[in-house]
Design a protein around this motif. Sequence first.
Motif, PDB file in Angstrom:
ATOM      1  N   GLU A 106     -24.161   6.148 -37.787  1.00 45.57           N
ATOM      2  CA  GLU A 106     -23.195   5.186 -38.335  1.00 45.57           C
ATOM      3  C   GLU A 106     -23.814   4.179 -39.292  1.00 45.57           C
ATOM      4  OE1 GLU A 106     -20.930   3.722 -34.950  1.00 45.57           O
ATOM      5  OE2 GLU A 106     -19.321   5.040 -35.612  1.00 45.57           O
ATOM      6  N   ARG A 136     -20.900  10.592 -47.143  1.00 46.38           N
ATOM      7  CA  ARG A 136     -21.039  10.217 -45.738  1.00 46.38           C
ATOM      8  C   ARG A 136     -19.795   9.461 -45.293  1.00 46.38           C
ATOM      9  NH1 ARG A 136     -25.941  11.802 -45.655  1.00 46.38           N
ATOM     10  NH2 ARG A 136     -27.936  10.767 -45.934  1.00 46.38           N
ATOM     11  N   CYS A 144     -19.224   7.829 -42.621  1.00 46.66           N
ATOM     12  CA  CYS A 144     -19.459   6.569 -41.904  1.00 46.66           C
ATOM     13  C   CYS A 144     -19.708   5.430 -42.876  1.00 46.66           C
ATOM     14  CB  CYS A 144     -20.629   6.691 -40.931  1.00 46.66           C
ATOM     15  SG  CYS A 144     -22.247   6.754 -41.740  1.00 46.66           S
ATOM     16  N   LEU A 145     -19.822   5.724 -44.170  1.00 47.77           N
ATOM     17  CA  LEU A 145     -20.043   4.664 -45.161  1.00 47.77           C
ATOM     18  C   LEU A 145     -18.809   4.461 -46.040  1.00 47.77           C
ATOM     19  CD1 LEU A 145     -23.739   5.228 -46.357  1.00 47.77           C
ATOM     20  CD2 LEU A 145     -22.860   3.857 -44.470  1.00 47.77           C
ATOM     21  N   ILE A 146     -17.687   4.954 -45.561  1.00 45.80           N
ATOM     22  CA  ILE A 146     -16.434   4.786 -46.298  1.00 45.80           C
ATOM     23  C   ILE A 146     -15.401   4.297 -45.283  1.00 45.80           C
ATOM     24  CG2 ILE A 146     -14.599   6.030 -47.550  1.00 45.80           C
ATOM     25  CD1 ILE A 146     -16.729   7.945 -48.558  1.00 45.80           C
TER      26      ILE A 146
END
Lengths: 163, 289
Positions: free
Chosen positions: A43, A60, A62-64
Amino acid sequence: MSLTEINVTINGKAYAEWVEPRMLLSDFIRETCGLTGTHVGCEHGVCGACTISMDGAAVRSCLIFAVQADNREIKTVEGLACNGEMTALQKNFVECHGLQCGFCTAGILMSITDFLEKNPQPSTKEIKETLSGHLCRCTGYDGIVKAVQKTVQDNQKEVLQRS
Amino acid sequence: MKPAKFDYYRPKDLPEALSLLESSGFDGKIIAGGQSLVPIMNMRLATPECLIDINGLQDLNFIESDDHVLKIGTMTRQNTVETSQLIKDQCGLVTEAVAHIGHLQTRNRGTIGGSIVHADPSAELPLVMMALNGTLHISSEDETRSVNAEDFFLTFLTTDMMPNEMLTEVHLPIWKGRVGSSFQEIARRHGDFALVAAACQLELDAHDRISDIRLALGGVEAIPLLIGDAKELLAGERLTDAALQKVADVVAGSVEPESDLHASAAYRTQLAKVLTARVVHQAYERAKG
Ligand code: FES
Ligand code: FES
């Protein structure tokens, strides 16, 4: 708590859902949409397990934030197979022992699918560079590299046969 | 790890983004690619109350050039920059540097502007900006201004920008003639932040003598370090082993890196020395053609 409505297409299916702005896209995919093929490791953008395709590019999840996926087209590992038939890359992962526990596999498949579309005949060095964005704690990567190389060879053969 | 709560805004154009930024004061934060911001939000090292998403600002996604200047919009994705033929032809140092940023999956999302304003001391784009003394174009609701890279980076993760300001585009000078450049870095793993990175661009006259040179290092100080002495040491001469050795020694003597978990200060100094020699040499060979 303020909620925002988003419309997202995932693997060809339209989803209209209300989300909190801070909900990560990875959580939206897994928990709201129930598509648990996308895995979550770190995460914070390091392990690559959560990689999905958004508008055709591997990113990725988890980065949006889920709100940022409004009106976007997403593909997850569940969307790779066509009519129950795995892609050549997936079959080669099976054949070349490209996975053991499988935790990293979904992310790697999504990255490599994008990578091979943009670069159909990569060198081994380029393959390894792309895999550097993914942590695999089981395989030692050897089987993964072989699976990608075999897919490249298979694609080349197919192109030759057709011409 | 989940981020703290925030309000989310998606402005349609630059004026709307700037007015949101103005009204949110110190609580507002711009999100572009989010590849540096979202990790620190997930770890709650950053807890902005108001997030202003500029991904919809297509006007800030461009690559253009005129005779002297290459212009890149702040929202241009790193991957777009990496694969741009225009940039490769006119400012190859950028192309070479961008390939070292993170991974395919982060370059697909990460932007030029985001990486520059984040100002990590070992990041590639701030180093290139410093090496070429690019110009940063900054806007607030009432003002637009431009700053040279040499005045832009202040310290770790800190730039000359105010909370109500936003980077809109970056300009890089296009060098003409017999120009060569080189970017190299050493990292623990491919795609990690560099322990030390070095960037060099130089120009030769018709007799293979260096007529201009810019050299900068990343990862050795709080901001990218410009080696101002490089021109004095090397200009007017052909590159010899002795000259290369001298400039490498000067660099080793002028850097004061810190030790951390990844590398000791002594090792970083050694890397700075070695990488300096490598980039100057490679840039020289490339300029000779
Ligand atoms: S969970 Fe997204 S990169 Fe690790
Ligand atoms: S197969 Fe287990 S982590 Fe890769």
